[in-house]
Design a protein around this motif. Structure first.
Motif, PDB file in Angstrom:
ATOM      1  N   HIS A 126      96.306 -70.045  58.749  1.00 35.93           N
ATOM      2  CA  HIS A 126      95.844 -69.397  57.497  1.00 35.93           C
ATOM      3  C   HIS A 126      95.856 -70.597  56.395  1.00 35.93           C
ATOM      4  O   HIS A 126      94.827 -70.600  55.550  1.00 35.93           O
ATOM      5  CB  HIS A 126      96.599 -68.412  56.974  1.00 35.93           C
TER       6      HIS A 126
ATOM      7  N   PHE B 141      98.474 -73.212  46.092  1.00 33.95           N
ATOM      8  CA  PHE B 141      98.417 -72.135  47.186  1.00 33.95           C
ATOM      9  C   PHE B 141      99.516 -71.206  47.037  1.00 33.95           C
ATOM     10  O   PHE B 141      99.913 -69.909  47.106  1.00 33.95           O
ATOM     11  CB  PHE B 141      97.890 -72.311  48.362  1.00 33.95           C
TER      12      PHE B 141
ATOM     13  N   TYR C  77     102.703 -67.539  55.790  1.00 38.48           N
ATOM     14  CA  TYR C  77     101.398 -67.797  56.023  1.00 38.48           C
ATOM     15  C   TYR C  77     101.606 -68.771  57.642  1.00 38.48           C
ATOM     16  O   TYR C  77     102.474 -69.746  57.589  1.00 38.48           O
ATOM     17  CB  TYR C  77     100.809 -68.505  54.996  1.00 38.48           C
TER      18      TYR C  77
ATOM     19  N   TYR D 152      93.358 -60.238  52.091  1.00 38.01           N
ATOM     20  CA  TYR D 152      92.642 -60.350  50.924  1.00 38.01           C
ATOM     21  C   TYR D 152      92.843 -58.997  50.185  1.00 38.01           C
ATOM     22  O   TYR D 152      92.554 -58.835  48.599  1.00 38.01           O
ATOM     23  CB  TYR D 152      91.204 -60.045  51.021  1.00 38.01           C
TER      24      TYR D 152
ATOM     25  N   ASP E 278      90.019 -67.316  43.874  1.00 35.93           N
ATOM     26  CA  ASP E 278      90.938 -66.757  43.235  1.00 35.93           C
ATOM     27  C   ASP E 278      90.556 -65.450  42.501  1.00 35.93           C
ATOM     28  O   ASP E 278      91.439 -64.717  42.472  1.00 35.93           O
ATOM     29  CB  ASP E 278      91.318 -67.638  42.076  1.00 35.93           C
TER      30      ASP E 278
ATOM     31  N   MET F 131      88.464 -71.332  49.373  1.00 32.03           N
ATOM     32  CA  MET F 131      89.734 -70.805  48.651  1.00 32.03           C
ATOM     33  C   MET F 131      89.249 -70.159  47.367  1.00 32.03           C
ATOM     34  O   MET F 131      88.815 -70.938  46.448  1.00 32.03           O
ATOM     35  CB  MET F 131      90.836 -71.683  48.280  1.00 32.03           C
TER      36      MET F 131
ATOM     37  N   ASP G  69      92.866 -72.901  56.620  1.00 36.67           N
ATOM     38  CA  ASP G  69      91.463 -72.133  55.985  1.00 36.67           C
ATOM     39  C   ASP G  69      91.453 -71.928  54.620  1.00 36.67           C
ATOM     40  O   ASP G  69      90.528 -72.385  53.978  1.00 36.67           O
ATOM     41  CB  ASP G  69      91.434 -70.531  56.389  1.00 36.67           C
ATOM     42  N   GLN G  70      92.731 -71.899  53.980  1.00 36.86           N
ATOM     43  CA  GLN G  70      92.838 -71.691  52.346  1.00 36.86           C
ATOM     44  C   GLN G  70      92.807 -73.071  51.813  1.00 36.86           C
ATOM     45  O   GLN G  70      92.301 -72.775  50.716  1.00 36.86           O
ATOM     46  CB  GLN G  70      94.078 -70.788  52.125  1.00 36.86           C
TER      47      GLN G  70
END
Length: 230
Positions: A179, A166, A175, A75, A49, A47, A182-183
């Motif tokens: 996803h 998040f 989301y 992204y 930023d 993740m 993953d994040q």
């Protein structure tokens, strides 16, 4: 800022090591790689930023990587600061036109780098002046690792805290479970998708104690969304 992750993409070892040292001293968590390909792998597993991205990379250039990332839904909102020896105004304009959020010309001072990162983070909503995220009366303090509603502290696990971080950093967007895995968990860890549902139920139960369970919404057939609007 201790929970904000910065990805450094710089092929020159000395400069990359200097950037890592400066960012870690400013309490950022830092991931560092030397190419666009490695940056892709890091983004898939972590993740992130903000990206500090060197313009001139071997293979795929930093400018091309920035252009590609900004064209992808997953992204396009990820802040990118281009780092380069190019000082011409035309080059700066090109960097911003491809989607970079800021542009720093070498050589630069550590103080300038940190100031620009903080400014980009604030503009993107990832960092407030106090290092806090606030939506309605819900406040997340990344430095204190604390989540509160109207000043009252919520008891959440580290995973639930990351999930809320998040959601609050990316409100009003849908989301999928994949996803979110993953994040929040990272691709390097194998976890079943229903694990997301378990943590969502736990968070809703905690929020329900304060009448805020509607903040995390199920979008049938797609996944979850965090929003003040039903």
């Amino acid at each position: 800022m201790s929970n904000l992750n910065v990805l450094v993409v710089e092929d020159e070892d000395a400069i990359r090591e200097m950037l890592v040292m400066v960012l870690e001293q400013a309490s950022f968590k830092v991931l560092a790689v030397a190419s666009a390909e490695q940056a892709r792998e890091s983004l898939a597993d972590n993740m992130v930023d903000l990206i500090v991205l060197d313009w001139m990379l071997p293979g795929i250039s930093g400018a091309e990587l920035a252009r590609r990332l900004k064209s992808e839904p997953g992204y396009k909102d990820l802040p990118i600061i281009l780092l380069t020896a190019r000082g011409e105004e035309e080059d700066k304009i090109r960097g911003l036109e491809i989607g970079a959020d800021d542009y720093i010309t070498k050589p630069f001072s550590p103080r300038e780098l940190i100031a620009r990162i903080k400014a980009v983070m604030r503009r993107s909503g990832k960092l407030s002046e106090s290092g806090q995220l606030s939506i309605g009366d819900l406040t997340l303090d990344a430095e204190q690792h604390k989540l509160t509603i109207d000043g009252r502290s919520l008891e959440v696990s580290p995973t639930e805290f990351r999930l809320m971080q998040f959601f609050m950093t990316n409100p009003d967007k849908v989301y999928s479970r994949t996803h979110l895995l993953d994040q929040v968990w990272g691709r390097s860890v194998y976890i079943e998708e229903r694990t997301v549902d378990v943590h969502i139920r736990r968070l809703r139960k905690i929020l329900a104690e304060y009448g805020r369970e509607e903040l995390i919404q199920t979008v049938r057939g797609f996944g979850y969304r965090f929003s003040l609007v039903n």
